[in-house]
Design a protein around this motif. Structure first.
Motif, PDB file in Angstrom:
ATOM      1  N   ILE A 263      46.422  41.033  48.911  1.00  0.00           N
ATOM      2  CA  ILE A 263      46.716  39.917  49.818  1.00  0.00           C
ATOM      3  C   ILE A 263      46.220  40.242  51.223  1.00  0.00           C
ATOM      4  O   ILE A 263      45.616  39.397  51.899  1.00  0.00           O
ATOM      5  CB  ILE A 263      48.229  39.627  49.820  1.00  0.00           C
ATOM      6  N   ILE A 274      48.994  35.194  57.645  1.00  0.00           N
ATOM      7  CA  ILE A 274      49.793  35.300  56.432  1.00  0.00           C
ATOM      8  C   ILE A 274      51.202  34.790  56.714  1.00  0.00           C
ATOM      9  O   ILE A 274      51.825  35.180  57.706  1.00  0.00           O
ATOM     10  CB  ILE A 274      49.855  36.748  55.910  1.00  0.00           C
ATOM     11  N   VAL A 302      52.475  33.323  51.001  1.00  0.00           N
ATOM     12  CA  VAL A 302      52.731  34.333  49.973  1.00  0.00           C
ATOM     13  C   VAL A 302      54.189  34.266  49.523  1.00  0.00           C
ATOM     14  O   VAL A 302      55.101  34.212  50.356  1.00  0.00           O
ATOM     15  CB  VAL A 302      52.425  35.751  50.504  1.00  0.00           C
ATOM     16  N   GLU A 304      56.137  36.808  47.149  1.00  0.00           N
ATOM     17  CA  GLU A 304      56.037  38.033  46.362  1.00  0.00           C
ATOM     18  C   GLU A 304      57.196  38.131  45.378  1.00  0.00           C
ATOM     19  O   GLU A 304      58.316  37.700  45.665  1.00  0.00           O
ATOM     20  CB  GLU A 304      56.015  39.259  47.274  1.00  0.00           C
ATOM     21  N   VAL A 372      49.642  32.224  47.293  1.00  0.00           N
ATOM     22  CA  VAL A 372      49.563  33.405  46.433  1.00  0.00           C
ATOM     23  C   VAL A 372      50.955  33.763  45.934  1.00  0.00           C
ATOM     24  O   VAL A 372      51.880  33.963  46.730  1.00  0.00           O
ATOM     25  CB  VAL A 372      48.952  34.600  47.177  1.00  0.00           C
TER      26      VAL A 372
END
Length: 493
Positions: A263, A274, A302, A304, A372
């Motif tokens: 990433i 980000i 993102v 995670e 992501v």
């Protein structure tokens, strides 16, 4: 009208000597007026000023456009002014005699702009035009008994010939704004955001990871790089096919295989910010939409370990179980009350809300964004969450093999070949060791940075892991045989 405008009038072709003589007369009149107006009453001077300016504008073949630094009632800094300032920075450095400099990117880079009351020229499709900078007096604004003051307000003035009106007002200004925003994007200090409830906080993003340092198969790496660059340059394509300019990536694999590092490498490749979204800190679907709206373009959102973030997996099965419970199973009120108490402060983000976040109507707010997800257990995720169109590209990051090891050896030890490589490659194909584990053994433990010592340490770890794996396999085999014997005995009985 300025003296430099008269000079341009006199130097322009096609006017001839008559126009040059007229320009000289006008310049003389302006000079005389500058002396005379000191002795005229204020009201008369204002009256003459107003009509003289109309007269000169009528004679001048040039058009001027002003771009103020602050606009609107709230005196917000104009995006157009900032874009023009960035666009003119390179021209100012080569043409202007007085310059201003400012530090950006964590005080590591200088941005040059022209000082006040300077002028530079530009050319577009063979047409010459002029940019000038200036300053105006202070502005004061009062809002709810609070007074805000902007001491000085800058502005830029664009001067061009009236025959080029359509070219300048259309393609040229669009070109200036687009180039200026691109320069600002390149010079900006990138940030790493995280959410505190429904709002974002940030720190400076300075992760050094790149695709060159990423331990994975070079072919797979190039495929991802090509995909990312193609996405970043395809704004017109996404508009033509009627899709929001975004792309989803699902990174999956065991812990320690480089998902977070990838990433960071993606952000450094594209120069994106980000946004690290912590779903457990989001109150509900409405707060999730609010966070999405506040993200900027040219960014990576993102989530995670999405399989651990919320109970978003298997929600349909849970719903079926609840329905069965309603139909006939005995409930335990005490346990249910305890669960309700625990859930008061828990996140109420649903799978439906997350899906709308990814590709619903709200996902089209803004453009050029990557989404992501990372997970260690792809099999736990709801298929609706990771289908194509939501997570467009699935990237598996697995255990370290020979090609990934060569990258690590080059990065950590600075070597491309060694007599121990063949033995290490053989062991890596037999043992599952993550790139993080391999990198720990390649990390020099002394100032001498002896490559052979590091490689021997890795071989020792691989051989130990191989022995442990064989031992576990034998134990599993014995347990299997014992289970078969027990089944046979039970069958006889």
């Amino acid at each position: 009208m300025r003296i430099d405008t008269l000079t341009m009038m006199m130097n322009s072709g096609g006017a001839g000597n008559m126009f040059a003589h007229l320009g000289s007369v006008i310049a003389g009149v302006m000079f005389s007026w500058a002396i005379l107006k000191r002795f005229l009453p204020h009201d008369l001077r204002a009256y003459v000023d107003r009509y003289s300016q109309r007269f000169f504008r009528y004679l001048s073949p040039y058009i001027q456009i002003s771009f103020n630094e602050y606009t609107g009632e709230r005196l917000m800094r104009s995006e157009a002014y900032s874009a023009i300032e960035n666009y003119l920075s390179s021209r100012s450095a080569t043409q202007a005699k007085r310059l201003k400099a400012d530090l950006v990117k964590n005080n590591q880079s200088l941005v040059i702009s022209m000082d006040d009351h300077e002028e530079v020229s530009d050319e577009y499709n063979g047409v010459k035009l002029w940019w000038a900078s200036g300053k105006r007096g202070s502005k004061t604004q009062t809002v709810s008994f609070h007074t805000s003051v902007v001491a000085e307000s800058g502005f830029y003035t664009l001067t061009f010939h009236k025959t080029q009106r359509d070219l300048i007002l259309g393609p040229y200004l669009s070109h200036v704004l687009k180039q200026g925003k691109e320069i600002r994007f390149q010079n900006r200090q990138r940030k790493l955001y995280t959410n505190n409830g429904w709002y974002w906080t940030h720190v400076v993003f300075e992760h050094p990871a790149t695709f060159n340092t990423l331990a994975m198969d070079p072919g797979d790496k190039q495929d991802i790089i090509h995909d990312l660059i193609t996405f970043s340059k395809n704004e017109e394509f996404y508009a033509r096919i009627g899709r929001a300019w975004k792309r989803g990536y699902l990174l999956f694999g065991p812990p320690g295989t480089g998902k977070s590092t990838m990433i960071a490498a993606m952000a450094n490749l594209l120069n994106y910010d980000i946004y690290d979204l912590e779903l457990t800190a989001v109150k509900d679907n409405t707060s999730l939409r609010r966070l999405l709206i506040e993200t900027s373009s040219k960014s990576i959102i993102v989530i995670e370990d999405i399989d651990c973030s919320l109970e978003l997996t298997g929600q349909r099965k849970k719903k079926e179980k609840v329905e069965e419970d309603k139909e006939g199973e005995v409930r335990q009120p005490g346990k249910r009350a305890a669960k309700d108490e625990e859930g008061k402060n828990a996140s109420r983000v649903t799978l439906s809300g997350l899906l709308n976040f990814i590709d619903g109507l709200w996902s089209s707010c803004g453009g050029e964004r990557l989404l992501v997800f990372t997970t260690n257990h792809i099999e736990k995720l709801d298929p609706a969450l990771i289908r194509k169109g939501r997570m467009d590209k699935h990237v598996e990051l697995s255990y370290c093999r020979s090609k990934a090891f060569k990258v690590l050896a080059k990065n950590y030890l600075g070597i491309d070949d060694h007599h121990l490589f063949d033995h290490i490659w053989k062991l890596l194909n037999e043992v599952d060791l993550t790139p993080a584990d391999v990198a720990e053994h390649l990390m020099p433990k002394s100032a001498s940075k002896n490559a052979e010592v590091c490689l021997e340490s890795l071989i020792g770890a691989l051989e130990k892991a191989k022995e442990e794996g064989e031992s576990r396999a034998k134990e599993a085999e014995l347990k299997g045989e014992e289970s078969i014997e027990e089944v046979k005995v039970e069958t006889k009985e």
